[in-house]
Design a protein around this motif. Structure first.
Motif, PDB file in Angstrom:
ATOM      1  N   ALA A   1      12.640   7.982  11.801  1.00 41.52           N
ATOM      2  CA  ALA A   1      13.083   7.839  10.419  1.00 41.52           C
ATOM      3  C   ALA A   1      12.929   6.392   9.964  1.00 41.52           C
ATOM      4  N   VAL A   2      12.506   6.216   8.746  1.00 40.31           N
ATOM      5  CA  VAL A   2      12.405   4.867   8.178  1.00 40.31           C
ATOM      6  C   VAL A   2      13.548   4.715   7.177  1.00 40.31           C
ATOM      7  N   PRO A   3      14.398   3.735   7.380  1.00 41.70           N
ATOM      8  CA  PRO A   3      15.546   3.590   6.479  1.00 41.70           C
ATOM      9  C   PRO A   3      15.107   3.193   5.073  1.00 41.70           C
ATOM     10  N   LYS A   4      15.964   3.439   4.143  1.00 42.88           N
ATOM     11  CA  LYS A   4      15.759   3.040   2.747  1.00 42.88           C
ATOM     12  C   LYS A   4      14.504   3.671   2.144  1.00 42.88           C
ATOM     13  N   THR A   5      14.233   4.902   2.480  1.00 46.20           N
ATOM     14  CA  THR A   5      13.123   5.585   1.823  1.00 46.20           C
ATOM     15  C   THR A   5      13.655   6.856   1.172  1.00 46.20           C
ATOM     16  N   ALA A   6      12.811   7.490   0.377  1.00 47.75           N
ATOM     17  CA  ALA A   6      13.226   8.691  -0.342  1.00 47.75           C
ATOM     18  C   ALA A   6      13.616   9.793   0.642  1.00 47.75           C
ATOM     19  N   VAL A   7      14.469  10.737   0.174  1.00 50.30           N
ATOM     20  CA  VAL A   7      14.959  11.782   1.076  1.00 50.30           C
ATOM     21  C   VAL A   7      13.839  12.627   1.641  1.00 50.30           C
ATOM     22  N   TYR A   8      12.804  12.856   0.849  1.00 51.84           N
ATOM     23  CA  TYR A   8      11.738  13.736   1.323  1.00 51.84           C
ATOM     24  C   TYR A   8      10.789  13.044   2.298  1.00 51.84           C
ATOM     25  N   VAL A   9      11.004  11.750   2.564  1.00 45.72           N
ATOM     26  CA  VAL A   9      10.199  11.068   3.574  1.00 45.72           C
ATOM     27  C   VAL A   9      10.919  11.196   4.909  1.00 45.72           C
ATOM     28  N   LYS A  10      10.340  11.997   5.799  1.00 45.84           N
ATOM     29  CA  LYS A  10      10.989  12.208   7.090  1.00 45.84           C
ATOM     30  C   LYS A  10      10.902  10.966   7.965  1.00 45.84           C
ATOM     31  N   GLY A  11       9.793  10.268   7.895  1.00 47.65           N
ATOM     32  CA  GLY A  11       9.613   9.099   8.752  1.00 47.65           C
ATOM     33  C   GLY A  11       8.157   8.938   9.141  1.00 47.65           C
ATOM     34  N   VAL A  12       7.964   8.365  10.326  1.00 46.60           N
ATOM     35  CA  VAL A  12       6.594   8.127  10.776  1.00 46.60           C
ATOM     36  C   VAL A  12       6.383   8.751  12.151  1.00 46.60           C
ATOM     37  N   ILE A  13       5.145   9.141  12.410  1.00 49.44           N
ATOM     38  CA  ILE A  13       4.815   9.625  13.752  1.00 49.44           C
ATOM     39  C   ILE A  13       3.610   8.864  14.283  1.00 49.44           C
ATOM     40  N   ASN A  14       3.441   9.003  15.575  1.00 56.13           N
ATOM     41  CA  ASN A  14       2.321   8.369  16.257  1.00 56.13           C
ATOM     42  C   ASN A  14       1.237   9.414  16.455  1.00 56.13           C
ATOM     43  N   LEU A  15       0.216   9.350  15.637  1.00 54.66           N
ATOM     44  CA  LEU A  15      -0.891  10.293  15.772  1.00 54.66           C
ATOM     45  C   LEU A  15      -1.987   9.606  16.568  1.00 54.66           C
ATOM     46  N   ARG A  16      -1.949   9.768  17.838  1.00 54.56           N
ATOM     47  CA  ARG A  16      -2.915   9.136  18.743  1.00 54.56           C
ATOM     48  C   ARG A  16      -3.126   7.655  18.403  1.00 54.56           C
ATOM     49  N   GLY A  17      -2.034   6.965  18.324  1.00 57.52           N
ATOM     50  CA  GLY A  17      -2.136   5.523  18.119  1.00 57.52           C
ATOM     51  C   GLY A  17      -2.110   5.111  16.666  1.00 57.52           C
ATOM     52  N   GLN A  18      -2.264   6.085  15.778  1.00 54.12           N
ATOM     53  CA  GLN A  18      -2.225   5.752  14.360  1.00 54.12           C
ATOM     54  C   GLN A  18      -0.843   6.115  13.826  1.00 54.12           C
ATOM     55  N   VAL A  19      -0.252   5.220  13.060  1.00 58.28           N
ATOM     56  CA  VAL A  19       1.082   5.492  12.530  1.00 58.28           C
ATOM     57  C   VAL A  19       0.938   6.145  11.165  1.00 58.28           C
ATOM     58  N   ILE A  20       1.402   7.366  11.012  1.00 56.98           N
ATOM     59  CA  ILE A  20       1.269   8.023   9.708  1.00 56.98           C
ATOM     60  C   ILE A  20       2.634   8.529   9.233  1.00 56.98           C
ATOM     61  N   PRO A  21       2.848   8.492   7.915  1.00 56.52           N
ATOM     62  CA  PRO A  21       4.118   8.985   7.376  1.00 56.52           C
ATOM     63  C   PRO A  21       4.148  10.517   7.366  1.00 56.52           C
ATOM     64  N   VAL A  22       5.339  11.060   7.449  1.00 59.64           N
ATOM     65  CA  VAL A  22       5.503  12.510   7.403  1.00 59.64           C
ATOM     66  C   VAL A  22       6.523  12.849   6.320  1.00 59.64           C
TER      67      VAL A  22
ATOM     68  N   LEU B   1       3.065  -0.492   8.997  1.00 57.37           N
ATOM     69  CA  LEU B   1       3.629   0.804   8.622  1.00 57.37           C
ATOM     70  C   LEU B   1       2.759   1.488   7.583  1.00 57.37           C
ATOM     71  N   GLY B   2       1.801   0.771   7.066  1.00 53.80           N
ATOM     72  CA  GLY B   2       0.918   1.364   6.056  1.00 53.80           C
ATOM     73  C   GLY B   2       1.456   1.145   4.663  1.00 53.80           C
ATOM     74  N   GLU B   3       0.587   1.367   3.697  1.00 53.75           N
ATOM     75  CA  GLU B   3       0.964   1.035   2.323  1.00 53.75           C
ATOM     76  C   GLU B   3       2.107   1.905   1.799  1.00 53.75           C
ATOM     77  N   THR B   4       2.289   3.076   2.409  1.00 49.40           N
ATOM     78  CA  THR B   4       3.364   3.956   1.973  1.00 49.40           C
ATOM     79  C   THR B   4       4.709   3.240   2.012  1.00 49.40           C
ATOM     80  N   PHE B   5       4.870   2.412   3.031  1.00 45.66           N
ATOM     81  CA  PHE B   5       6.162   1.753   3.210  1.00 45.66           C
ATOM     82  C   PHE B   5       6.064   0.254   2.950  1.00 45.66           C
ATOM     83  N   SER B   6       5.066  -0.144   2.188  1.00 46.30           N
ATOM     84  CA  SER B   6       4.836  -1.576   2.028  1.00 46.30           C
ATOM     85  C   SER B   6       6.040  -2.274   1.395  1.00 46.30           C
ATOM     86  N   ASP B   7       6.852  -1.532   0.668  1.00 45.80           N
ATOM     87  CA  ASP B   7       7.964  -2.194  -0.006  1.00 45.80           C
ATOM     88  C   ASP B   7       9.300  -1.939   0.693  1.00 45.80           C
ATOM     89  N   SER B   8       9.261  -1.283   1.846  1.00 45.47           N
ATOM     90  CA  SER B   8      10.555  -1.027   2.477  1.00 45.47           C
ATOM     91  C   SER B   8      11.077  -2.326   3.076  1.00 45.47           C
TER      92      SER B   8
END
Lengths: 164, 772
Positions: free
Chosen positions: A47-68, B730-737
């Protein structure tokens, strides 16, 4: 040569008609297969703090960090337990910075459907003036309705300031 | 017209070469091969009277040139027109080409600015070649600076002259290939000057060193402009280099004549608008030819486009076949006399002018290919150029591999395994991955030497301008550090050197009075120290005065009268925003913005600055920097169900607090009292709005964090450990967090978020999470 091109064009048209159908609760949604990178099994989401409720967080997709994203939260659907069917649909988004990957939690993925133009109805008008965002249209397949999502709008994450 | 027809065979025969020559004329700047061209013209004139007119005019102009003026392209263009069968060799330009201006028009034009040859580079055509040009030129320019400064110290170093000569030559070749005429012109003139120097016809003087540096500055500016254009900026116009070209020509001539280096060098040479440049040349009517050159340059440049790329290789080819024609031309009495007249001024310096010219040319202008090959193979370490993005990808994957390896070796299946062979194999894998990581990291490393060298010139310029005598010593130039760090360090280093020169080092008089050597020493050094790099800037100047600094800080309201500070703490005050100890504001420093910017830069690089100073003896600044930015050491902490990483460089200490240490301020704010100091307490879970394991601080831990010159306590639930992590965006999605600088993949493959302690301190608590 021309025939081959025609074939190719047909293929592209065919592919663009194909939609991945996934479920969120009782509703079924479709996303163009062309926009989908892969489907992965559920994994722990940071989970990434201070983000919108519908942003679950980030995962590690084979070394790449992507939001979910959690689309249930986005569509105000009730939260549900994760099951073995729960998975993450990884979608490609074209942005000014190049291609970007973003994941969405789905309760389950059922099938890939080829949906023809004539089966798609425009977004519904509920008469209250507000059109439904995120929807490209509604498809009627075998008597059931699938909601076709506009990936660019669904996966757009507003800056967290706007949320606050 | 009849003349044109009559000459057709001759013209056809010579058309190709003359075209080539014409291009050279345009490209090489007036001056090179002039003699040969004139002789060739003379030969033509003999065969066909139609050329006589042009030849005569060319000779008149050549005569002018021999008096120190520049020759125009005008006769040659006229000649070209003739070749194309357009018109009689009269100065009646065809409509599309601007007419060769009359004297009246000319003077008006000149009053504004002397135009120069336009670049004909197309930025969209060949970005890769241009990018290659930029990188290569930058390397050569750095080499030039380094060598020429060495030369200034000891002018007798011939190898240095050769090196500088070669660098200019290569740049000229590259620029010519790409059609960068401004760069090529300047590089060519300097090359000519240096060619004389390396053949010991000219003594390297201060004036020449200045001129070479000035030229390299011009080239640098041009290279920057091109680089900017490649990155999407408006390419703009090449800077006018006429004045600079003229100065170089004058200096060359004077040096050849053996005159003592005169100081009347045109000062505003490098300035963009050289209109008011005083005429160093005793030219009676110098204005006629220059605009002509320009007006001609435009149309011809367009027509010559396909030919231009081959130009750099041309001098050699053109010069050699032209030579036999010299003999052929001898019977022509009048032009020959004129031709020798052109060479005459050089004869004073060189006993046999024509042979020298011949000897110099093939040597200095071989085709670029071999030259480039030579300069490539020369450096001790062969190198290839790689796109940094590719390197970063490699680095990412290596990081992943290291983590995957660690996940594997921590797998309980393996941990409980007793198989000696499997254990051995795993250990081998660990060793190899470790080595691969180390090597991969090393790829990004570069020696700090060039960075120091870059500042050597600054020291030289500034010390001169301020009438200070400074000797610059460099040490540890071979120390390697991450490329990004080296780049980011450039500005802070510059600031600190300026400061040392401006404030630290006294004037020679002051130094003599103080019983010191009038020549001050400024020492730049770099060394490895326990996994870090320490760059130090040390001067033997007046040193920092703690009392004065304290008084100043008091005036600025940075401290209060009764603040107790150690000397070290007082020195750190100079990094406070708005602090300046200089009594007067100078143009190089003293605006009080420098040092706090320096500190910010260094802290961005995860480093810190330490000061040692003794009054009257000197000051030393130590910049402590990490070896690389890609990997940091982090403390993995836990708050509730979440794991976060705090970079170790922002952690002072950590402790388990007791209830007595907690101090409440106005009910809501909390502070921690520790060894007599009060630190604000920040509860991470309140900032982030997450559920902690316990609200009781005695159940958790307190991490004393430091950043932006400020210390505070961060309350967390637990500490999991300390580990090296590869930082990911973290990528641009979270650039302002706020509160996060990035993330890292932890040993178990999950993601940990890296905290930015400074932001965390500044950000508000989540609403509804205020202290109960």
């Amino acid at each position: 040569m021309a025939i081959k091109n025609n074939n190719q064009a047909k293929q592209v048209a065919d592919t663009s008609r194909k939609h991945l159908i996934f479920s969120l609760g009782d509703e079924e949604f479709g996303i163009q297969v062309l926009n989908i990178k892969e489907i992965i099994q559920m994994q722990e989401i940071t989970a990434v703090p201070k983000t919108a409720v519908y942003v679950k967080g980030v995962i590690n997709l084979r070394g790449q960090v992507i939001p979910v994203l959690d689309l249930s939260a986005r569509f105000n659907l009730p939260q549900r337990q994760y099951t073995p069917h729960t998975c993450i649909v990884v979608v490609r988004l074209a942005t000014s910075m190049g291609e970007r990957l973003i994941g969405a939690v789905a309760d389950g993925v059922s099938e890939v459907l080829s949906i023809s133009e004539e089966d798609i109805e425009p977004s519904p008008d509920f008469g209250n003036g507000a059109s439904v965002p995120y929807l490209l249209g509604m498809a009627k397949v075998r008597g059931k309705v699938k909601l076709l999502l506009d990936t660019d709008k669904v996966f757009y994450i507003e800056a967290s300031q706007e949320i606050n | 017209m009849s003349a044109t027809k009559n000459t057709a065979p001759v013209a056809d025969q010579l058309a190709a070469r003359l075209d080539e020559l014409a291009t050279l004329w345009m490209v090489d700047g007036p001056g090179s091969l002039t003699e040969q061209r004139l002789i060739q013209l003379a030969a033509l004139a003999q065969k066909d009277p139609a050329f006589a007119e042009i030849a005569k005019r060319a000779n008149v102009l050549a005569n002018d040139r021999s008096k120190g003026k520049m020759i125009a392209e005008e006769p040659f263009t006229a000649f070209q027109r003739l070749m194309r069968g357009e018109a009689e060799p009269v100065v009646q330009a065809p409509p599309p080409a601007p007419a060769a201006p009359t004297a009246a028009q000319t003077t008006a034009a000149v009053a504004v600015e002397e135009p120069m040859e336009e670049d004909e580079v197309a930025f969209d055509d060949d970005p890769e070649m241009l990018a290659g040009f930029v990188t290569e030129s930058q390397e050569h320019l750095a080499a030039i600076e380094e060598q020429i400064l060495a030369l200034e110290r000891d002018p007798s170093q011939l190898p240095a002259v050769h090196a500088v000569f070669r660098a200019f030559h290569t740049i000229k070749g590259l620029a010519g290939f790409l059609g960068l005429k401004g760069v090529q012109g300047v590089a060519h003139e300097v090359e000519t000057l240096l060619d004389h120097a390396r053949n010991s016809r000219v003594q390297i003087s201060v004036e020449i060193v200045d001129l070479v540096l000035e030229s390299s500055e011009y080239l640098q500016a041009e290279v920057n402009r091109i680089n900017g254009a490649l990155n999407g900026a408006d390419p703009g116009k090449a800077k006018n280099n006429r004045a600079l070209l003229r100065t170089i020509a004058t200096v060359t001539q004077r040096a050849l004549d053996g005159e003592p280096a005169a100081v009347e060098k045109a000062a505003p040479v490098a300035t963009p608008a050289p209109a008011p440049v005083k005429e160093e040349v005793p030219a009676p009517a110098p204005k006629v030819e220059i605009p002509a050159a320009a007006s001609v340059a435009a149309p011809v440049a367009k027509e010559e486009k396909p030919v231009a790329p081959v130009v750099p290789a041309a001098p050699a080819t053109a010069a050699v076949p032209a030579a036999p024609q010299v003999e052929a031309a001898t019977p022509a009495p009048e032009p020959k006399a004129e031709a020798t007249a052109v060479v005459a001024p050089k004869a004073e310096a060189t006993p046999a002018p024509v042979p020298t010219q011949k000897k110099a040319e093939p040597e200095s202008a071989p085709a670029i290919a071999p030259q480039a090959a030579v300069s490539k193979s020369e450096p001790v370490s062969a190198s290839i150029r790689i796109d940094t993005a590719k390197l970063d990808q490699l680095m990412d994957m290596v990081g992943e591999m290291v983590i995957a390896q660690s996940i594997l070796s921590h797998n309980p299946m393996f941990a409980s395994n007793r198989d000696a062979r499997l254990i051995g194999d795993l250990a081998q894998l660990a060793r190899i991955t470790g080595e691969v990581q180390r090597r991969a990291m090393n790829i990004r490393m570069m020696p700090i030497g060039p960075l120091f060298q870059k500042n050597a010139k600054l020291v030289r310029d500034l010390s001169r301008r301020h009438g200070k005598q400074v000797e610059l010593l460099l040490a540890g130039e071979g120390t390697e550090l991450d490329k990004t760090i080296a780049e980011e360090l450039s500005d802070p280093l510059l600031h600190m050197i300026r400061n040392a020169l401006d404030h630290g080092i006294e004037t020679p008089q002051e130094r003599t009075t103080a019983g010191k050597n009038p020549t001050a020493t400024l020492r730049l050094s770099a060394e490895h120290e326990s996994g870090k790099i320490v760059v130090s800037i040390s001067d033997d100047g007046r040193g920092l005065n703690p009392d004065k600094i304290f008084r100043k800080a008091l005036e600025r309201g940075l401290v209060t009268e009764d603040t107790q500070l150690t000397e070290t703490e007082i020195f750190q005050l100079i990094f406070a925003p708005g602090f300046s100890t200089a009594e007067k504001i100078t143009d190089i420093s003293g605006r009080g913005v420098g040092m706090d910017v320096v500190r910010k830069h260094v802290e961005n690089l995860r480093g810190h600055i330490q000061i040692e100073s003794e009054l009257g003896k000197g000051t030393t600044f130590y910049i402590h920097l990490p070896l690389t930015l890609a990997i940091i050491e982090g403390l993995v902490i836990v708050v509730g169900d979440h794991r976060y990483i705090i970079p170790v460089f922002s952690v002072r200490e950590m402790l388990r607090p007791t209830q007595e240490m907690l101090v409440r301020v106005q009910g809501t704010e909390e502070m921690i009292l520790m060894r007599g100091n009060l630190y604000p307490l920040v509860r991470l879970h309140r900032r982030f709005g997450i559920k902690p394991r316990s609200e009781d601080i005695c159940q958790g831990l307190v991490v004393v964090c430091e950043g932006a010159g400020r210390q505070f306590c961060l309350h967390v639930d637990d500490l999991l450990g300390r580990q090296e992590i590869v930082i990911k965006s973290l990528g641009e999605t979270f650039s302002d967090s706020t509160g996060l600088t990035g993330c890292a993949i932890l040993g178990d493959g999950r993601i940990g978020l890296i905290l930015d302690v400074v932001q965390i301190f500044k950000m508000p608590n989540e609403p509804g999470e205020e202290a109960a």
